[in-house]
Motif scaffolding. Structure first.
Motif, PDB file in Angstrom:
ATOM      1  N   GLY A 255      -1.769  -2.132   4.754  1.00 21.89           N
ATOM      2  CA  GLY A 255      -2.685  -1.182   3.998  1.00 21.89           C
ATOM      3  C   GLY A 255      -2.365   0.146   3.747  1.00 21.89           C
ATOM      4  N   HIS A 256      -1.933   0.635   4.820  1.00 17.84           N
ATOM      5  CA  HIS A 256      -1.460   2.312   4.647  1.00 17.84           C
ATOM      6  C   HIS A 256      -0.274   2.206   3.656  1.00 17.84           C
ATOM      7  CE1 HIS A 256      -2.025   6.173   4.844  1.00 17.84           C
ATOM      8  NE2 HIS A 256      -0.730   6.546   4.967  1.00 17.84           N
ATOM      9  N   PRO A 257       1.019   1.701   3.982  1.00 19.05           N
ATOM     10  CA  PRO A 257       1.956   1.559   3.027  1.00 19.05           C
ATOM     11  C   PRO A 257       1.497   1.493   1.600  1.00 19.05           C
ATOM     12  CG  PRO A 257       2.631   0.704   5.013  1.00 19.05           C
ATOM     13  CD  PRO A 257       1.223   0.844   5.090  1.00 19.05           C
ATOM     14  N   VAL A 304      -2.699   2.800  12.274  1.00 26.96           N
ATOM     15  CA  VAL A 304      -3.921   2.816  13.226  1.00 26.96           C
ATOM     16  C   VAL A 304      -4.826   3.805  12.825  1.00 26.96           C
ATOM     17  CG1 VAL A 304      -4.325   3.127  15.602  1.00 26.96           C
ATOM     18  CG2 VAL A 304      -2.453   1.586  15.320  1.00 26.96           C
ATOM     19  N   HIS A 305      -4.392   5.055  11.933  1.00 26.85           N
ATOM     20  CA  HIS A 305      -5.561   5.744  11.615  1.00 26.85           C
ATOM     21  C   HIS A 305      -6.762   5.109  11.001  1.00 26.85           C
ATOM     22  CE1 HIS A 305      -3.595   7.241   7.655  1.00 26.85           C
ATOM     23  NE2 HIS A 305      -4.282   6.051   7.444  1.00 26.85           N
ATOM     24  N   HIS A 306      -6.468   3.976  10.477  1.00 26.37           N
ATOM     25  CA  HIS A 306      -7.932   2.953   9.969  1.00 26.37           C
ATOM     26  C   HIS A 306      -8.413   2.456  10.973  1.00 26.37           C
ATOM     27  CE1 HIS A 306      -6.458   3.719   5.775  1.00 26.37           C
ATOM     28  NE2 HIS A 306      -5.472   3.619   6.234  1.00 26.37           N
ATOM     29  N   MET A 307      -7.793   2.593  12.359  1.00 23.10           N
ATOM     30  CA  MET A 307      -8.571   1.910  13.356  1.00 23.10           C
ATOM     31  C   MET A 307      -8.922   2.878  14.392  1.00 23.10           C
ATOM     32  SD  MET A 307      -5.869  -1.083  13.309  1.00 23.10           S
ATOM     33  CE  MET A 307      -6.435  -2.116  14.806  1.00 23.10           C
TER      34      MET A 307
HETATM   35 CU   LIG Z   1      -4.086   4.936   5.855  1.00 28.41          CU
END
Ligand SMILES: [Cu+2]
Ligand code: HEM
Lengths: 826, 106, 204
Positions: A255-257, A304-307
């Motif tokens: 998701g982040h990429p 991990v910044h989404h977590m």
């Molecule tokens: Cu992100």
């Protein structure tokens, strides 16, 4: 030969079939690019309508318009459509349409693959739209966290539509990415070395490689969740040794990429359009390339910044907080390089420039709020509120939609051959640019006051009541603005006056052709000695049309392009491309059969459809071979080059190389998942391990040895001009042994007892698939050898087979050892 | 291809070491670590050692990219790979510094 | 969260206002540079190398690296102070979420369970141990502290503190199905006397 005669000769060879059949059988990149762009735009409209439904629901407190169940389907489908069916395919469309033209080629490296990808996208998207219309759309949010989406809490078919439909669509992203990578590396104009490549080529390359490495974790996650839902394999159920956090890791690893996969092509458009409109060259080309590469890689270290709120120790969060702030640096480099470019030149306020300015104003805010949510304590507050909703729209709309609109207006004359006459676009621009901020500034503030995302309504006393009304009004104006953009594009495409060639005075090769472009792009392929060939030599278009470049016309009556050396751009091969065919659409329909069988749980259909796909794939590669060595071909300017089919590294070899890279990331994600469960999931270790005995490991060892030695021997024999029948047979036997070893794992475990057993099944199934494919391929190569379609020169198939064999041996042995190891140690 | 590897290598190395250190931190804070009868002091030592290793590898790669044997011959590409080498070195220090400053598993 | 009623929320709110001011200043700066490029005087002369130094090394690299280093350091420092470190005066409570209610337990009154209302003493740090019986939820009382998720099989700890007695709204903030909107709770902070009374009360 005159330009007209060249045009006629090329047209005969390159044209798509006339009428509606043409749409179904075309493999031409200009056609397919347009089809991608059109369908993606359609999905933008559908996603936009869903957004309007959301805003209508949120306009007033206690709205009775939608209940929570419907609202859940609407926001899930809005996010899903925008991310998977609009943004990524729009990039694919832009790249498919533009890349060969920018790079000075006549088509992409694998025309049929482009078509196959397009149809997978069309069919997979249709599955999701069907679910939406039937009221059984996915409803767990676009990131689909289990257990809410697991078999217990979401027993309906809704979630399956997401997992299966999106995976189907992802095939198209992977196909396009392989295509783009190989095209950028191998199919450029003669003389276009890497450092002379148009900057968009670099962005497209980075983006494509990111798709190849970023999508596998999600594909794996979707497979695991579907296995859990369909067969009770407990990957995400804590009681049986699973862990729902594994999904979050896999999803955000993708998701982040994904966010940067969306942003980078848009940045590529900014880097292309902005200097032309400022009548100068891009400031800091090398720096921008470095920045794009940094963004591409750094973005894999942020997931991990989404977590931040999942309870990971603060030191772990600190790593990702640091990486997330750092990623702002290459972004800043690009922003300031662009502003510096404007200072360097004489910028003109044309419509594309207006959209670029709006991009700056919006994306900078999105970037700043992005840095804010990278700050862990702040994220603890705003996570899952409308502040995040606003942030992500500033980035996605500001950083993707606005640059794409700049690009749309910049290349519209190229797509249509007309100049813009009706001036609705300016009004539309101001409506969108202003109302966007009205809408989403209000949404930011509502989030800060405490409005949670995905809540379907609120009370009249909630502090964010009025702000939501403001946001809704703003969004309706926004919708009118977008509708006017569409109207503007339609009228200017259909009824405006013919335009001149190269209206912006650009320097890149896509403007060196008459517009709208002919199917073959260039009547002859230009030699390039500069980053902006048209500025270096204004007569270039005429000379190309007169046939003064390479491969002038279509003398041999077939579609030909040049392959070049990766770094220097020196031409090395002539690639003969396939013509119009219905094979891609038929094969994607058969692929759809596999997915449909899984979706409807009619499992007998799955192997049947897979068999059809395999048969078609064999037909597909068989067409690439020839019966005799063709020898060197004249390409003009006294140069003679071998055919790709007479070479050791035809485009198919390069495609296989990158596909294997993708496969390895999927395998790596699987091993990561296994290790993750081992260290983090509460109910580990499992009650019992599989004990392999000695026979299965021996089988795997012998199989991998046989396959790897066999293929090497085959290469050597072929080089000496002998047919390698026995060594190829050894490859088949070796792959068979690997499959057999993997089957013993399944026989020794029960798939649903514990997450360990489930992982063992997946690793074994993975091994069976990856050893089975080269096993089958070796049979095809064997058949080719018997039919004299191999020779010392025509050795490409054997080299391709070697890649797949080595890969199979590696992943099978590593995967099986990973299952057996605990049994050996205890 | 080698030209592209020179460009891709520095930050890929960063990504590998970054993920490895994060994984090691997960291991140090898991039951498996206490199961191995190791304490938090050993955990801290392992993490710091991993960071030092990562940074030195990164610096080594940068030196190699600068040298005649491994560096690029094309000036423009050489500059890009060096910039990325420096960027990756900064990235490893920047992102791994928490192993020295933060509490282990809170 | 903009109206904090406890130290954690206050720290984060202050962080927000500082970041808003800084971000606003940066935005204005970038926009000014952007618009100045369109002024009439035309292209500004200067060698390419100098231009790269100013725009890329200075503004593109030096400027963000400095700002971000400062921001990151303070962010981690703030984050550290919000962690649930052991201390003698800390009160321990448990929270269990499920679709769609909250149940709370109290270390100082074993066996005591409340539904929908979490009782805490005002002016004392409280560690909430959070978990779930079904899907993922998240514990969030915005005026008191940030949020942390309730994840099956895991127990997460959140430190919060209310300065003054009173009722503070809380809600689950990870989407958890159709009942998500109403999946709230109340944090009721008591003065010492009321807290003692609450603990002494017979289980309900
Ligand atoms: Cu992100
Ligand atoms: C055109 C104007 C748009 C409007 C007015 C709009 C509005 C919204 C709103 C209000 C939500 C939040 C729903 C909720 O949490 O209750 C939302 C969610 C979302 N939007 Fe948009 N949107 C727009 C365009 C886009 C675009 C262009 C993209 C992506 C390219 C996008 C991607 C998303 C995503 C990923 C979500 C999250 C969905 C979820 O929570 O699962 N949106 N949008």
């Amino acid at each position: 030969m005159s330009a007209i005669r060249l045009h006629k000769a090329l047209g005969r060879v390159w044209a798509s079939e006339p009428g509606w059949r043409g749409w179904l059988t075309t493999v031409n990149h200009t056609d397919l690019g347009r089809m991608f762009l059109f369908v993606a735009a359609l999905y933008f409209v559908i996603g936009g309508i869903l957004a309007m439904l959301i805003r209508a629901q949120l306009a007033s407190p206690r709205s009775a318009f939608m209940g929570p169940e419907v609202y859940a389907q609407v926001f899930t489908m809005h996010g899903t459509i925008m991310m998977f069916l609009f943004a990524i395919p729009l990039f694919e469309g832009v790249a498919v349409y533009l890349l060969p033209k920018l790079l000075g080629s006549r088509d992409l490296a694998f025309p049929r693959l482009t078509a196959y990808g397009f149809w997978c996208y069309a069919f997979g998207g249709a599955m999701l739209i069907f679910a939406l219309l039937a009221g059984i759309a996915p409803d767990g949010g676009w990131f689909m966290y289990p257990p809410l989406t697991g078999p217990i809490y979401a027993p309906g078919i809704n979630t399956d539509f997401w997992l299966i439909g999106i995976t189907f669509v992802e095939i198209s992203a992977i196909c396009a990415a392989v295509e783009i990578t190989v095209t950028v590396l191998r199919c450029r104009a003669p003389g276009m070395s890497l450092d002379r490549m148009p900057i968009f080529g670099w962005y497209a390359l980075v983006t494509a490689v990111m798709i190849l490495t970023g999508f596998p974790p999600l594909i794996l996650g979707s497979i695991l969740l579907e296995l859990e839902r369909a067969f009770g394999m407990p990957f995400f159920q804590v009681a049986e040794g699973g862990d729902s956090l594994l999904w979050q890791h896999l999803f955000w690893l993708f998701g982040h990429p994904e966010v940067y996969i969306i942003f980078l092509p848009a940045a590529g458009i900014v880097s292309t359009v902005l200097p032309v409109l400022a009548r100068t060259t891009l400031l800091g080309y090398g720096w921008i390339v470095a920045a794009a590469v940094s963004l591409g890689v750094l973005s894999f270290g942020l997931w991990v910044h989404h977590m931040f709120t999942t309870g990971i120790p603060h030191m772990g969060l600190a790593f990702f907080s640091a990486a997330s702030t750092l990623v702002a640096v290459p972004t800043a480099v690009q922003i300031f390089a662009w502003i510096g470019t404007l200072w360097k030149g004489r910028p003109a306020l044309r419509l594309p420039m207006l959209w670029l300015l709006s991009f700056f104003a919006t994306f900078v805010i999105g970037g700043l709020t992005g840095v804010m949510v990278a700050v862990v304590p702040f994220d603890w507050q705003v996570h899952d509120t409308h502040f995040i909703v606003a942030h992500l729209h500033y980035v996605l709309v500001g950083g993707f939609v606005f640059p794409m609109l700049a690009g749309l207006y910049y290349w519209l004359p190229h797509l249509t051959g007309r100049r813009r006459f009706f001036r609705i676009g300016e009004i539309a621009f101001w409506l969108v640019a202003v109302s966007f901020h009205v809408t989403f500034l209000a949404v930011h503030w509502a989030g800060l006051l405490g409005q949670r995302r995905r809540t379907f309504t609120f009370g009249p006393d909630d502090a964010w009541s009025l702000l939501n009304l403001v946001a809704s009004i703003g969004s309706f104006v926004l919708a009118i603005g977008f509708a006017l953009v569409i109207l503007d594009v339609l009228v200017n495409a259909l009824i405006a006056a013919r335009g001149t060639r190269n209206p912006w005075g650009a320097g890149t090769l896509e403007w060196a052709m008459p517009t709208p472009p002919a199917a073959y792009n260039f009547a002859s392929l230009p030699e390039v000695a500069d980053r902006d060939p048209l500025w270096a030599d204004p007569d270039l278009p005429v000379r190309i049309a007169r046939g003064e470049g390479y491969l002038a016309g279509a003398e041999r009556g077939r579609r030909e392009i040049l392959a070049v050396d990766v770094a220097s751009g020196r031409p090395v091969q002539v690639v003969v491309l396939p013509g119009n065919t219905a094979l891609p659409i038929a094969m994607s329909a058969a692929t759809g059969g596999i997915f449909l069988g899984l979706l409807l749980k009619t499992y007998w259909l799955v192997p049947l459809a897979a068999l059809v796909v395999a048969a078609m794939a064999i037909r597909w590669v068989w067409c690439l071979g020839t019966d005799a060595d063709a020898g060197p071909q004249a390409v003009g300017h006294g140069l003679r080059l071998p055919l790709a089919s007479d070479s050791a590294d035809p485009p198919g070899w390069w495609g296989s190389l990158f596909l294997i890279g993708t496969s390895l990331t999927l395998f790596g994600s699987l091993l990561f998942g296994y290790a993750f469960l081992w260290t983090v999931a509460p109910n580990w270790p499992p009650p019992s391990y599989l004990h392999s005995g000695w026979a299965s490991p021996a089988l795997a060892g012998i199989g991998s040895l046989l396959a790897c030695l066999g293929i090497r021997l085959a290469q050597r024999r072929l080089r000496r001009g002998r047919l390698p029948l026995v060594p190829l047979g050894a490859v088949t036997a070796g792959c068979g042994a690997l499959v057999a070893a993997a089957v013993t794992v399944m026989a020794g475990t029960s798939h649903d007892a514990h997450a360990y057993d489930a992982v063992a099944w997946v690793l074994a199934g993975h091994a069976i698939l990856h050893a089975g494919v080269p096993g089958l391929m070796s049979l095809v190569v064997l058949a080719a050898a018997l039919r004299a379609r191999l020779s010392a020169a025509r050795s490409g198939p054997v080299h391709v087979l070697r890649l797949w064999t080595d890969h199979a041996a590696a992943v099978t042995v590593i995967g099986l050892v990973a299952i057996w190891l605990p049994g050996w140690l205890t | 291809m080698t030209e592209l590897l020179r460009i891709a290598a520095p930050l890929s190395l960063w990504l590998a070491s970054f993920s490895a250190v994060y994984g090691l931190e997960g291991l140090v804070c898991s039951d498996a670590w206490t199961g191995l009868e190791l304490d938090s002091g050993a955990g801290r030592a392992a993490l710091v050692a991993a960071m030092v290793l990562a940074v030195s590898l990164q610096a080594g790669l940068l030196v190699a990219l600068q040298g005649q044997r491994f560096g690029s011959g094309v000036p423009a590409l050489r500059r890009i790979s060096l910039v990325l080498g420096i960027a990756a070195l900064i990235a490893s220090v920047w992102t791994l510094l928490p192993v020295m400053l933060m509490p282990l598993c809170l | 969260m903009l109206d904090p009623a406890g130290p954690a929320a206050e720290t984060i709110a202050r962080l927000w206002w500082i970041m808003l001011a800084g971000g606003g200043a940066i935005f204005v700066l970038v926009m000014a540079l952007l618009l100045l490029a369109f002024r009439e005087s035309g292209a500004e002369a200067g060698a390419g190398a100098r231009r790269e130094r100013v725009w890329i090394l200075g503004l593109g690299l030096g400027f963000p690296l400095t700002v971000l280093a400062a921001l990151l350091a303070s962010a981690l420092w703030v984050g550290e102070r919000l962690l649930p470190r052991p201390a003698p005066e800390v009160v321990g409570v448990g929270a269990v979420a499920r679709q769609w209610d909250w149940r709370f337990t109290y270390d100082d009154a074993p066996g005591r369970v409340t539904r929908g209302v979490l009782h805490i003493p005002a002016g004392r740090p409280v560690d909430v141990r959070i978990t779930t019986e079904d899907v993922i939820h998240s514990f969030w009382a915005p005026r008191l502290a940030g949020k942390i998720d309730a994840i099956p099989g895991h127990v997460n700890v959140l430190r919060l503190e209310a300065w003054a007695p009173g009722d503070y709204a809380g809600a689950s903030s990870e989407y958890n199905g159709p009942g998500y909107l109403g999946h709230g709770f109340i944090v009721r902070a008591h003065d010492p006397e009321a807290w003692r009374a609450f603990l002494a009360d017979a289980p309900t």
